[in-house]
Write a protein that holds these residues in place. Structure first.
Motif, short mmCIF file in Angstrom:
data_model
loop_
_atom_site.label_atom_id
_atom_site.label_comp_id
_atom_site.label_asym_id
_atom_site.label_seq_id
_atom_site.Cartn_x
_atom_site.Cartn_y
_atom_site.Cartn_z
N LYS A 37 40.34 30.08 26.94
CA LYS A 37 40.49 31.22 27.85
C LYS A 37 39.14 31.72 28.40
O LYS A 37 39.12 32.55 29.30
CB LYS A 37 41.22 32.36 27.16
CG LYS A 37 42.63 31.97 26.75
CD LYS A 37 43.53 33.15 26.69
CE LYS A 37 44.91 32.75 26.27
NZ LYS A 37 45.69 32.20 27.36
N ASP A 44 38.72 31.79 32.17
CA ASP A 44 39.53 32.84 32.79
C ASP A 44 38.87 34.20 32.64
O ASP A 44 38.83 35.01 33.58
CB ASP A 44 40.93 32.88 32.17
CG ASP A 44 41.72 31.62 32.43
OD1 ASP A 44 41.44 30.94 33.43
OD2 ASP A 44 42.62 31.32 31.62
N TRP A 45 38.36 34.49 31.44
CA TRP A 45 37.70 35.78 31.19
C TRP A 45 36.45 35.90 32.05
O TRP A 45 36.20 36.96 32.63
CB TRP A 45 37.34 35.93 29.73
CG TRP A 45 38.50 35.99 28.80
CD1 TRP A 45 39.80 36.30 29.12
CD2 TRP A 45 38.48 35.75 27.41
NE1 TRP A 45 40.58 36.26 28.00
CE2 TRP A 45 39.80 35.93 26.93
CE3 TRP A 45 37.50 35.41 26.51
CZ2 TRP A 45 40.14 35.77 25.60
CZ3 TRP A 45 37.84 35.25 25.18
CH2 TRP A 45 39.15 35.43 24.73
N GLN A 46 35.67 34.83 32.12
CA GLN A 46 34.45 34.87 32.92
C GLN A 46 34.77 35.08 34.40
O GLN A 46 34.08 35.84 35.09
CB GLN A 46 33.64 33.60 32.70
CG GLN A 46 33.08 33.52 31.30
CD GLN A 46 32.56 32.14 30.94
OE1 GLN A 46 32.86 31.16 31.61
NE2 GLN A 46 31.76 32.07 29.88
N ARG A 47 35.80 34.42 34.90
CA ARG A 47 36.23 34.59 36.29
C ARG A 47 36.64 36.04 36.54
O ARG A 47 36.26 36.65 37.54
CB ARG A 47 37.38 33.63 36.60
CG ARG A 47 37.77 33.58 38.05
CD ARG A 47 38.88 32.58 38.35
NE ARG A 47 38.71 31.29 37.69
CZ ARG A 47 39.40 30.86 36.61
NH1 ARG A 47 40.34 31.62 36.08
NH2 ARG A 47 39.18 29.68 36.08
N TYR A 48 37.43 36.59 35.62
CA TYR A 48 37.87 37.99 35.75
C TYR A 48 36.66 38.93 35.81
O TYR A 48 36.58 39.81 36.66
CB TYR A 48 38.78 38.38 34.60
CG TYR A 48 39.11 39.85 34.60
CD1 TYR A 48 40.14 40.34 35.39
CD2 TYR A 48 38.37 40.75 33.84
CE1 TYR A 48 40.43 41.70 35.42
CE2 TYR A 48 38.64 42.10 33.87
CZ TYR A 48 39.67 42.57 34.66
OH TYR A 48 39.94 43.91 34.70
N LEU A 49 35.72 38.74 34.89
CA LEU A 49 34.55 39.62 34.84
C LEU A 49 33.70 39.50 36.10
O LEU A 49 33.20 40.51 36.61
CB LEU A 49 33.71 39.30 33.60
CG LEU A 49 34.36 39.65 32.26
CD1 LEU A 49 33.53 39.13 31.11
CD2 LEU A 49 34.60 41.14 32.14
N ARG A 50 33.55 38.30 36.63
CA ARG A 50 32.78 38.12 37.86
C ARG A 50 33.48 38.78 39.05
O ARG A 50 32.83 39.39 39.90
CB ARG A 50 32.57 36.63 38.14
CG ARG A 50 31.40 36.03 37.40
CD ARG A 50 31.01 34.67 37.96
NE ARG A 50 32.05 33.66 37.79
CZ ARG A 50 32.24 32.94 36.70
NH1 ARG A 50 31.47 33.12 35.66
NH2 ARG A 50 33.19 32.04 36.65
N GLN A 51 34.80 38.66 39.11
CA GLN A 51 35.54 39.20 40.24
C GLN A 51 35.67 40.72 40.20
O GLN A 51 35.56 41.40 41.22
CB GLN A 51 36.93 38.58 40.31
CG GLN A 51 36.92 37.13 40.73
CD GLN A 51 38.32 36.51 40.67
OE1 GLN A 51 39.27 37.10 40.17
NE2 GLN A 51 38.43 35.29 41.17
N HIS A 52 35.93 41.28 39.03
CA HIS A 52 36.25 42.70 38.92
C HIS A 52 35.09 43.57 38.47
O HIS A 52 35.12 44.79 38.68
CB HIS A 52 37.44 42.90 37.98
CG HIS A 52 38.68 42.22 38.48
ND1 HIS A 52 39.46 42.75 39.47
CD2 HIS A 52 39.24 41.02 38.16
CE1 HIS A 52 40.47 41.93 39.73
NE2 HIS A 52 40.35 40.87 38.95
#
Length: 53
Positions: free
Chosen positions: A28, A31-39
């Motif tokens: 995961k 996914d977590w890294q993508r979320y943190l970069r986006q939000h």
């Protein structure tokens, strides 16, 4: 000190389930890294005199 909070018969099944499922966290990470970069949620990082980074 954490052991004092997690020990006990009622917590043992929960801790075992978390420990046995821990390996799924690695899959995961993207996914977590993508979320943190986006939000970019607000983050509080606290360190002390002996904290090593």
């Amino acid at each position: 000190m954490d052991y004092q909070f997690i020990k006990g018969e009622e917590n043992e099944p929960i801790q075992n389930a978390l420990f046995q499922n821990y390996h799924t966290n690695l899959t995961k990470y993207p996914d977590w890294q993508r979320y943190l970069r986006q939000h970019r949620p607000p983050v509080l990082i606290v360190g002390g005199k002996t904290t090593r980074y």
